[in-house]
Write an enzyme that holds these catalytic residues in place. Structure first.
Site, PDB file in Angstrom:
ATOM      1  N   LYS A   3       0.840  -1.206   0.000  1.00 53.73           N
ATOM      2  CA  LYS A   3       0.000   0.000   0.000  1.00 53.73           C
ATOM      3  C   LYS A   3       0.870   1.249   0.000  1.00 53.73           C
ATOM      4  CE  LYS A   3      -3.827  -2.448   2.128  1.00 53.73           C
ATOM      5  NZ  LYS A   3      -4.483  -2.938   3.336  1.00 53.73           N
ATOM      6  N   GLN A  53      -4.593  -1.540   9.419  1.00 58.77           N
ATOM      7  CA  GLN A  53      -4.522  -2.882   8.833  1.00 58.77           C
ATOM      8  C   GLN A  53      -5.145  -3.916   9.770  1.00 58.77           C
ATOM      9  OE1 GLN A  53      -3.517  -3.460   5.737  1.00 58.77           O
ATOM     10  NE2 GLN A  53      -3.760  -5.673   5.864  1.00 58.77           N
ATOM     11  N   ASP A  84     -11.243   2.566   3.807  1.00 57.80           N
ATOM     12  CA  ASP A  84     -11.615   1.146   3.754  1.00 57.80           C
ATOM     13  C   ASP A  84     -13.127   0.982   3.570  1.00 57.80           C
ATOM     14  OD1 ASP A  84      -9.625  -0.813   3.929  1.00 57.80           O
ATOM     15  OD2 ASP A  84      -9.282  -0.409   6.055  1.00 57.80           O
TER      16      ASP A  84
HETATM   17  N1  GUN Z   1      -6.540  -6.824   5.897  1.00 61.78           N
HETATM   18  C1  GUN Z   1      -6.779  -7.572   4.775  1.00 61.78           C
HETATM   19  N2  GUN Z   1      -7.470  -6.847   3.873  1.00 61.78           N
HETATM   20  C2  GUN Z   1      -7.673  -5.620   4.429  1.00 61.78           C
HETATM   21  C3  GUN Z   1      -8.309  -4.428   3.967  1.00 61.78           C
HETATM   22  O1  GUN Z   1      -8.862  -4.349   2.862  1.00 61.78           O
HETATM   23  N3  GUN Z   1      -8.280  -3.372   4.818  1.00 61.78           N
HETATM   24  C4  GUN Z   1      -7.718  -3.450   6.055  1.00 61.78           C
HETATM   25  N4  GUN Z   1      -7.759  -2.365   6.833  1.00 61.78           N
HETATM   26  N5  GUN Z   1      -7.112  -4.522   6.508  1.00 61.78           N
HETATM   27  C5  GUN Z   1      -7.085  -5.606   5.690  1.00 61.78           C
END
Ligand code: GUN
Length: 282
Positions: free
Chosen positions: A54, A98, A121
């Site tokens: 990311k 995350q 998100d």
């Molecule tokens: N962990 C796995 N996929 C995601 C996601 O799309 N967003 C977040 N915040 N954590 C994740």
């Protein structure tokens, strides 16, 4: 019949290039460069990789990126204090914590603490509520990517039967809502669904988001259907989706591979959400 492969990797690269063009234009015009803060608590190896990806993607499109790597023993109070600061930081337009956090942290309290207009998100109940009531808001990244992938085929969603397998808060439920918004007739299947095969066979569009390798077999697919596989099942032999890809490709009209289908779209949509959050802020 042999299905057309939907190339999510290429589509995501194209979207990222478009986002970069827009970020460059904002910078050149002296505007506020979109900023994303990613918070990782603990050392979960898979989460570390996701967060690094990311961060790289964010920098590659010229966005402002901040990554907070906090030790596993960080308290919930400390994490909430960081979110409070980011909520009012004018350089930050998107906040992502995350998942999953360590066990002593209440994930729903963390999501609740994020300013809904920075919730890139799309997990906050305000954004989920906006989605369910057809109001503008930030939409969860993977579901948003799924809709892009379906639209890329040129197959019209309106009036079609869309079968979603899975009812998670982050994929299954929002995908079903987005398909409903596109005027599909949506069937949502889950672990208690009886006659899964009969249900899936009705689908002109099938979205598999279960997390079980090969749960969707070729005999369940309606000939010519659009099949989007959101499964990410890591095994000793590699990464697999929820759909038996080789066999299903002989029946489907369009199908996403794993890897290289829905996965790459998620980060592209995260950048898109950050751009949208920044634009709305301005
Ligand atoms: N962990 C796995 N996929 C995601 C996601 O799309 N967003 C977040 N915040 N954590 C994740």
């Amino acid at each position: 019949m042999s299905a057309q492969i939907i190339d999510g990797k290429a589509m995501a690269a194209q979207l990222r290039a478009q986002i970069k063009t827009r970020v460059d234009a904002i910078r050149e015009a002296g505007g506020c460069v979109p900023g994303l803060a990613v918070v990782l608590v603990g050392e979960d190896p898979a989460s570390q990789i996701y967060v690094r990806n990311k961060e790289r993607a964010c920098k590659a499109v010229g966005m402002h990126s901040e990554v907070y790597r906090l030790p596993a023993q960080t308290s919930q109070v400390e994490l909430l204090a960081l979110i409070d600061r980011l909520n009012v930081d004018p350089a930050i337009h998107g906040i992502l914590v995350q998942s999953p956090p360590p066990k002593h942290i209440d994930e729903s309290a963390v999501i609740r603490a994020i300013n809904p207009d920075k919730d890139v998100d799309g997990f906050h109940v305000i954004n989920v509520g906006r989605l369910c009531t057809g109001q503008p808001g930030l939409v969860s990244c993977t579901p948003k990517g799924v809709i892009h992938l379906i639209k890329s085929t040129g197959v019209e969603i309106c009036g079609k039967v869309a079968v979603v397998i899975g009812r998670s808060n982050i994929v299954g439920k929002p995908v079903a809502q987005l398909l409903l918004q596109e005027n599909a007739t949506v069937i949502q299947c889950h672990s208690r669904t009886k006659n899964l095969a009969d249900m899936v066979r009705l689908g002109d569009i099938v979205v598999a988001a279960v997390g079980k390798k090969n749960i969707i077999t070729a005999d369940m697919i309606k000939p010519g259907a659009v099949v989007i596989d959101v499964g990410m099942n890591r095994t000793e032999d590699g990464l697999f989706g929820d759909v038996d890809f080789e066999a299903a490709s002989e029946v489907a009209g369009y199908i996403t591979p794993v890897p290289g289908g829905a996965g790459p779209m998620t980060i592209a949509m995260l950048l898109q959400n950050t751009l949208e959050a920044a634009a709305r802020h301005v």
